[in-house]
Motif scaffolding. Structure first.
Motif, PDB file in Angstrom:
ATOM      1  N   THR A 243       4.738   7.507  -6.815  1.00 55.13           N
ATOM      2  CA  THR A 243       4.238   8.747  -7.066  1.00 55.13           C
ATOM      3  C   THR A 243       5.008   9.923  -6.970  1.00 55.13           C
ATOM      4  OG1 THR A 243       2.014   8.102  -6.677  1.00 55.13           O
ATOM      5  CG2 THR A 243       2.337  10.322  -6.608  1.00 55.13           C
TER       6      THR A 243
ATOM      7  N   ARG B 264      -2.437   7.949 -13.295  1.00 49.73           N
ATOM      8  CA  ARG B 264      -2.872   6.785 -12.400  1.00 49.73           C
ATOM      9  C   ARG B 264      -3.290   7.367 -11.030  1.00 49.73           C
ATOM     10  NH1 ARG B 264      -3.565   2.045 -14.841  1.00 49.73           N
ATOM     11  NH2 ARG B 264      -2.504   1.733 -16.675  1.00 49.73           N
ATOM     12  N   ALA B 265      -2.529   8.231 -10.282  1.00 47.21           N
ATOM     13  CA  ALA B 265      -2.504   8.741  -9.018  1.00 47.21           C
ATOM     14  C   ALA B 265      -3.686   9.492  -8.812  1.00 47.21           C
ATOM     15  CB  ALA B 265      -1.155   9.336  -8.531  1.00 47.21           C
ATOM     16  N   LEU B 266      -3.970  10.664 -10.034  1.00 44.83           N
ATOM     17  CA  LEU B 266      -5.109  11.753 -10.065  1.00 44.83           C
ATOM     18  C   LEU B 266      -6.100  10.790 -10.255  1.00 44.83           C
ATOM     19  CD1 LEU B 266      -3.305  14.187 -12.140  1.00 44.83           C
ATOM     20  CD2 LEU B 266      -3.868  14.324 -10.112  1.00 44.83           C
TER      21      LEU B 266
ATOM     22  N   ARG C  61      -6.972   7.634  -9.009  1.00 46.53           N
ATOM     23  CA  ARG C  61      -7.175   7.138  -7.742  1.00 46.53           C
ATOM     24  C   ARG C  61      -7.642   8.098  -6.727  1.00 46.53           C
ATOM     25  NH1 ARG C  61      -2.444   4.114  -8.576  1.00 46.53           N
ATOM     26  NH2 ARG C  61      -1.262   5.680  -7.099  1.00 46.53           N
ATOM     27  N   ARG C  62      -7.013   9.299  -6.868  1.00 43.67           N
ATOM     28  CA  ARG C  62      -7.400  10.392  -6.183  1.00 43.67           C
ATOM     29  C   ARG C  62      -8.901  10.953  -6.213  1.00 43.67           C
ATOM     30  NH1 ARG C  62      -4.726  13.530  -2.516  1.00 43.67           N
ATOM     31  NH2 ARG C  62      -5.509  15.766  -2.034  1.00 43.67           N
TER      32      ARG C  62
ATOM     33  N   PRO D  59       2.793   2.583  -3.885  1.00 40.53           N
ATOM     34  CA  PRO D  59       2.424   3.663  -5.040  1.00 40.53           C
ATOM     35  C   PRO D  59       2.585   4.981  -4.583  1.00 40.53           C
ATOM     36  CG  PRO D  59       0.485   1.907  -4.550  1.00 40.53           C
ATOM     37  CD  PRO D  59       1.726   1.682  -3.585  1.00 40.53           C
ATOM     38  N   ARG D  60       2.510   5.365  -3.426  1.00 34.98           N
ATOM     39  CA  ARG D  60       3.078   6.454  -2.909  1.00 34.98           C
ATOM     40  C   ARG D  60       4.373   7.172  -3.127  1.00 34.98           C
ATOM     41  NH1 ARG D  60       0.213   6.536   3.359  1.00 34.98           N
ATOM     42  NH2 ARG D  60      -2.066   6.138   2.540  1.00 34.98           N
TER      43      ARG D  60
ATOM     44  N   VAL E 268       2.279   7.387 -14.189  1.00 38.76           N
ATOM     45  CA  VAL E 268       1.983   7.012 -12.842  1.00 38.76           C
ATOM     46  C   VAL E 268       1.371   8.263 -12.062  1.00 38.76           C
ATOM     47  CG1 VAL E 268       3.469   7.067 -10.640  1.00 38.76           C
ATOM     48  CG2 VAL E 268       4.105   5.450 -12.387  1.00 38.76           C
ATOM     49  N   LEU E 269       1.620   9.601 -12.569  1.00 40.87           N
ATOM     50  CA  LEU E 269       0.773  10.579 -12.003  1.00 40.87           C
ATOM     51  C   LEU E 269      -0.568  10.567 -12.488  1.00 40.87           C
ATOM     52  CD1 LEU E 269       3.283  13.569 -12.658  1.00 40.87           C
ATOM     53  CD2 LEU E 269       2.616  12.417 -10.426  1.00 40.87           C
TER      54      LEU E 269
ATOM     55  N   ASP F 162       0.760  -1.108   0.035  1.00 40.24           N
ATOM     56  CA  ASP F 162      -0.067  -0.110  -0.066  1.00 40.24           C
ATOM     57  C   ASP F 162       0.979   1.380  -0.076  1.00 40.24           C
ATOM     58  OD1 ASP F 162      -2.378  -1.477   0.066  1.00 40.24           O
ATOM     59  OD2 ASP F 162      -2.247  -1.450   2.258  1.00 40.24           O
ATOM     60  N   ARG F 163       2.012   1.056   0.463  1.00 41.89           N
ATOM     61  CA  ARG F 163       3.033   2.168   0.622  1.00 41.89           C
ATOM     62  C   ARG F 163       3.676   2.347  -0.826  1.00 41.89           C
ATOM     63  NH1 ARG F 163       4.483   0.043   5.769  1.00 41.89           N
ATOM     64  NH2 ARG F 163       6.472  -0.378   4.695  1.00 41.89           N
TER      65      ARG F 163
END
Length: 291
Positions: free
Chosen positions: A31, A281-283, A285-286, A27-28, A278-279, A24-25
């Motif tokens: 990012t 996909r992070a956006l 998810r957010r 992806p952070r 990656v950015l 879980d850490r």
């Protein structure tokens, strides 16, 4: 409280205070690395003279084909030019091509998506059939057709990549707008008597902007790859321009003895594509929120 309820409460409390698992850490961490790489690209674009170590166009025949060292981090090319400095100089050109091509594709895709979503059944059917026909062709093939008609060059390559990505964007945006249009809060606004223009401006467009922005973030890396491929084929930026695809094309002749001329520009293309993906996909998810 019964013993079963007490055990269930204990398990739930321990789950709440349990530290996040390593996966879980990850992806952070990814990012953060992607953000750091993108910030480096922005610095190289805005302040290339500060990031580069030498003049990217300075020819020194005596320094030709130097392998990577402290003096030349990425080695030198056939003319003795510093490859690292040329990679930094080409960052602005490659990013400009990627961002501009993505903007062209998104603008056309947004226009087609809006027409298909709000133009009625007949217009929706016509636009959807045209998009499906264009979507059946590989995007790079469409770009090549545009270049064959209008001639090679960085401007033509940028427009060609933008046009070739438009059908995919139109298909995604049309589906997104149709989904939002049929949402419950939009139906509630109609029941309350709000005008179609107000519903579009206050409900549909704001909810569609975030997915479109995420889509643009994901598309920049793809546009850079396609533009670099066209430059590699000699249809985009031409040598001795400091552009990543052109540098790949120039270095392929010397790949056996001077691998660094091709590897480092290629790594920049791969790194930029991974970072923007990656950015994006992070956006995404957010935007969906915690699951």
């Amino acid at each position: 409280m019964s013993e079963l309820e007490l055990r269930q409460t204990t398990v739930e409390a321990s789950a709440e205070h349990r530290p996040p698992r390593r996966r879980d850490r990850l992806p952070r961490v990814g990012t953060l690395l992607a953000i750091a790489f993108v910030l480096f690209l922005v610095a190289a674009t805005c302040f290339p003279g500060l990031v580069a170590t030498q003049d990217p166009n300075q020819i020194a025949a005596a320094e030709a084909f130097r392998s990577p060292s402290l003096a030349h981090w990425f080695g030198t090319d056939e003319s003795g030019r510093d490859v690292y400095s040329r990679v930094i100089a080409g960052t602005g050109t490659s990013l400009l091509i990627g961002v501009t091509a993505t903007a062209i594709g998104l603008a056309l895709g947004l226009a087609l998506g809006v027409l298909a979503s709000f133009g009625g059944r007949a217009l929706d059917f016509g636009v959807s059939r045209v998009v499906e026909v264009l979507f059946a062709f590989p995007g790079l093939l469409l770009a090549l057709l545009v270049i064959v008609i209008y001639g090679p060059g960085p401007v033509t390559a940028t427009i060609a990549v933008g046009l070739s990505t438009a059908p995919g964007y139109a298909r995604i945006i049309r589906g997104q707008l149709v989904s939002i249009r049929s949402a419950q809060f939009v139906e509630s606004a109609r029941v309350l008597g709000h005008s179609p223009a107000r519903i579009l401006a206050r409900h549909i467009v704001p909810n569609a902007l975030v997915p479109i922005f995420v889509l643009a973030t994901l598309g920049i890396g793809q546009a850079i790859v396609w533009a670099s491929a066209l430059s590699y084929l000699g249809l985009g930026a031409q040598p001795p321009a400091a552009e990543w695809g052109a540098m790949l094309a120039a270095g392929r002749t010397y790949l056996a003895g001077a691998w660094w001329m091709t590897v480092f520009p290629g790594l920049m293309i791969v790194g930029t594509t991974i970072a923007t993906t990656v950015l994006g996909r992070a956006l995404a998810r957010r935007g969906r929120g915690p699951s």
